[in-house]
Write a protein that holds these residues in place. Structure first.
Motif, PDB file in Angstrom:
ATOM      1  N   GLY A   1     -53.045  29.059  37.919  1.00 17.08           N
ATOM      2  CA  GLY A   1     -52.942  29.223  36.460  1.00 17.08           C
ATOM      3  C   GLY A   1     -52.403  30.587  36.073  1.00 17.08           C
ATOM      4  N   HIS A   2     -51.211  30.600  35.454  1.00 19.10           N
ATOM      5  CA  HIS A   2     -50.612  31.887  35.060  1.00 19.10           C
ATOM      6  C   HIS A   2     -50.044  31.877  33.643  1.00 19.10           C
ATOM      7  N   GLU A   3     -50.107  30.720  32.966  1.00 14.76           N
ATOM      8  CA  GLU A   3     -49.620  30.662  31.573  1.00 14.76           C
ATOM      9  C   GLU A   3     -50.864  30.685  30.692  1.00 14.76           C
ATOM     10  N   ALA A   4     -51.345  31.888  30.374  1.00 18.99           N
ATOM     11  CA  ALA A   4     -52.698  31.945  29.825  1.00 18.99           C
ATOM     12  C   ALA A   4     -52.868  32.951  28.700  1.00 18.99           C
TER      13      ALA A   4
ATOM     14  N   LEU B   1     -45.907  31.659  26.013  1.00 11.92           N
ATOM     15  CA  LEU B   1     -45.150  32.906  26.105  1.00 11.92           C
ATOM     16  C   LEU B   1     -44.460  33.027  27.467  1.00 11.92           C
ATOM     17  N   GLU B   2     -45.198  32.786  28.546  1.00 10.14           N
ATOM     18  CA  GLU B   2     -44.597  32.952  29.883  1.00 10.14           C
ATOM     19  C   GLU B   2     -43.435  31.978  30.101  1.00 10.14           C
ATOM     20  N   PRO B   3     -43.621  30.656  29.878  1.00 10.34           N
ATOM     21  CA  PRO B   3     -42.443  29.780  30.027  1.00 10.34           C
ATOM     22  C   PRO B   3     -41.297  30.118  29.061  1.00 10.34           C
TER      23      PRO B   3
ATOM     24  N   ILE C   1     -50.468  24.279  32.209  1.00  7.98           N
ATOM     25  CA  ILE C   1     -50.196  23.931  33.609  1.00  7.98           C
ATOM     26  C   ILE C   1     -48.687  23.927  33.813  1.00  7.98           C
ATOM     27  N   CYS C   2     -48.265  24.725  34.798  1.00  8.36           N
ATOM     28  CA  CYS C   2     -46.841  24.910  35.091  1.00  8.36           C
ATOM     29  C   CYS C   2     -46.436  23.952  36.215  1.00  8.36           C
ATOM     30  N   GLY C   3     -45.157  23.616  36.270  1.00  4.13           N
ATOM     31  CA  GLY C   3     -44.637  22.810  37.371  1.00  4.13           C
ATOM     32  C   GLY C   3     -44.958  23.440  38.719  1.00  4.13           C
ATOM     33  N   SER C   4     -44.973  24.778  38.768  1.00  5.93           N
ATOM     34  CA  SER C   4     -45.267  25.450  40.040  1.00  5.93           C
ATOM     35  C   SER C   4     -46.737  25.264  40.427  1.00  5.93           C
ATOM     36  N   ASP C   5     -47.641  25.167  39.441  1.00  6.45           N
ATOM     37  CA  ASP C   5     -49.050  24.875  39.755  1.00  6.45           C
ATOM     38  C   ASP C   5     -49.157  23.481  40.384  1.00  6.45           C
TER      39      ASP C   5
HETATM   40 ZN   LIG Z   1     -44.926  28.995  35.249  1.00  9.84          ZN
END
Ligand SMILES: [Zn+2]
Ligand SMILES: [Zn+2]
Length: 368
Positions: free
Chosen positions: A76-79, A164-166, A55-59
């Motif tokens: 959800g995009h960090e997956a 990976l994304e963060p 869970i990202c801060g942007s979520d």
């Molecule tokens: Zn993010």
């Protein structure tokens, strides 16, 4: 339940096979696990069975936002996930096959505009984004183009690749600077991105890093990760600390991830003449400089650089290649950053904990 959606407890009871679970916002501040139509594979795409999502801060900002549009899209995009099914043309144009473990690359650039052709995909004029503009990963299944997938190396720990994304966001910010071994740096904001920045700078480039925050829990995590210089702005002066412990002239590079006004003015004050400041992410509030502080930018000939998302050319860019290697070789500690894990069926409890500040957290993972 409204809109004909079923609660998670009803799943499995006479559900047709074309249904799956997803976290969907039910108005601001309220996330629930509901059943949605399972995406049906179409030509050119890949169907992913999602395994873990960060869970990202942007979520969190999207879940809080009064805008009703967030009730209609799966976040959800960090997956990471596994290839469940791959269409003919997608498999012909990529090396992916069923069963491959993959990480999601959330940006979907147009690849045609001036900025895309220059490799500046983050500035694409008509991009899409998995998990905000189209359905994201907080679901059993996700359908994407093969260019939005990165095959993971053989590894017993797949969960760590949700970072990976963060991590690419941190690397993109570092690539904005003149990186050299053994420099000094300040990181404002000891959240997930700040702690990733800290580890890459210290572990890979031997930087002397000062971590700055107003949250004792976050500074405690920094300490746990091996941070020696930790400044709590609620009771310490960063300027004094740097003068006494680092260099009376200031520091070489400053990464500002907190978005706080005090951090942005502080960055200008503690930067060495000729130093650089990288500003990362969104600006939730106005930033106000007094005349004296602002003039320091010119007097000290500071370099102020923005850093937005994590892409370069050729897509998705060196951030992603480097990020995979860092994670594969365990060059940074991910375990310490994962403070809570929830199942998708408990996604409402996860967001309740976050939004009501029931517990201290850094990165919350949802295991699908
Ligand atoms: Zn993010
Ligand atoms: Zn474009």
């Amino acid at each position: 339940m409204k809109d004909g959606k079923k609660s998670v407890s009803e799943i499995g009871k006479n559900d047709p096979v074309n249904k799956c679970r997803a976290a969907l916002r039910q108005g601001p501040g309220k996330m629930e696990c509901v059943t949605i139509t399972k995406p049906e594979l179409i030509e050119g795409k890949v169907l992913i069975r999602v395994l873990h999502v960060g869970i990202c801060g942007s979520d969190i900002a999207r879940v809080k936002d009064p805008d009703k549009k967030w009730d209609k899209v799966v976040l959800g995009h960090e997956a990471v996930g596994e290839v469940e099914e791959i269409s003919k043309s997608a498999s012909a144009g990529s090396l992916l096959k069923k069963g491959d473990r993959v990480a999601i690359i959330p940006l979907v650039p147009c690849r045609k505009c001036y900025f895309c052709l220059k490799g500046m995909h983050s500035s694409c004029k008509s991009y899409s984004f998995i998990g905000s503009r189209v359905n994201g990963a907080l679901s059993d299944y996700l359908m994407v183009e093969p260019t939005n997938l990165l095959k993971l190396p053989e590894d017993d720990n797949i969960e760590k690749y949700t970072f990976l994304e963060p991590l690419t966001v941190a690397l993109h910010a570092i690539y904005q600077t003149d990186i050299k071994f053994g420099k000094t740096a300040v990181v404002f904001g000891a959240g997930a991105i700040g702690l990733l920045l800290f580890q890459v700078l210290k572990n890979l480039a031997n930087y002397e890093v000062i971590m700055v925050d107003i949250d004792k829990f976050k500074l405690g995590l920094a300490r746990k990760l091996g941070s020696f210089h930790n400044v709590d702005l609620t009771n310490e002066s960063l300027e004094e600390y740097i003068k006494e412990n680092i260099d009376s002239a200031g520091v070489d590079t400053i990464f500002e991830v907190s978005g706080a006004n005090e951090a942005r003015t502080g960055a200008i004050q503690v930067s060495k003449p000729g130093g650089s400041i990288v500003l990362i992410g969104t600006s939730p509030k106005d930033t106000i400089f007094d005349a004296k502080t602002f003039e320091l930018i010119t007097r000290k000939e500071l370099k102020l650089t923005g850093s937005w998302m994590s892409y370069s050319g050729p897509f998705p860019g060196r951030e992603w290649e480097t990020g995979i290697k860092i994670l594969k070789n365990n060059l940074i500690d991910i375990d310490t950053l994962i403070t809570q894990r929830y199942k998708l069926s408990s996604v409402s409890a996860a967001f309740k904990m976050i939004l009501e500040n029931d517990e201290k957290y850094c990165k919350v993972l949802i295991n699908i």
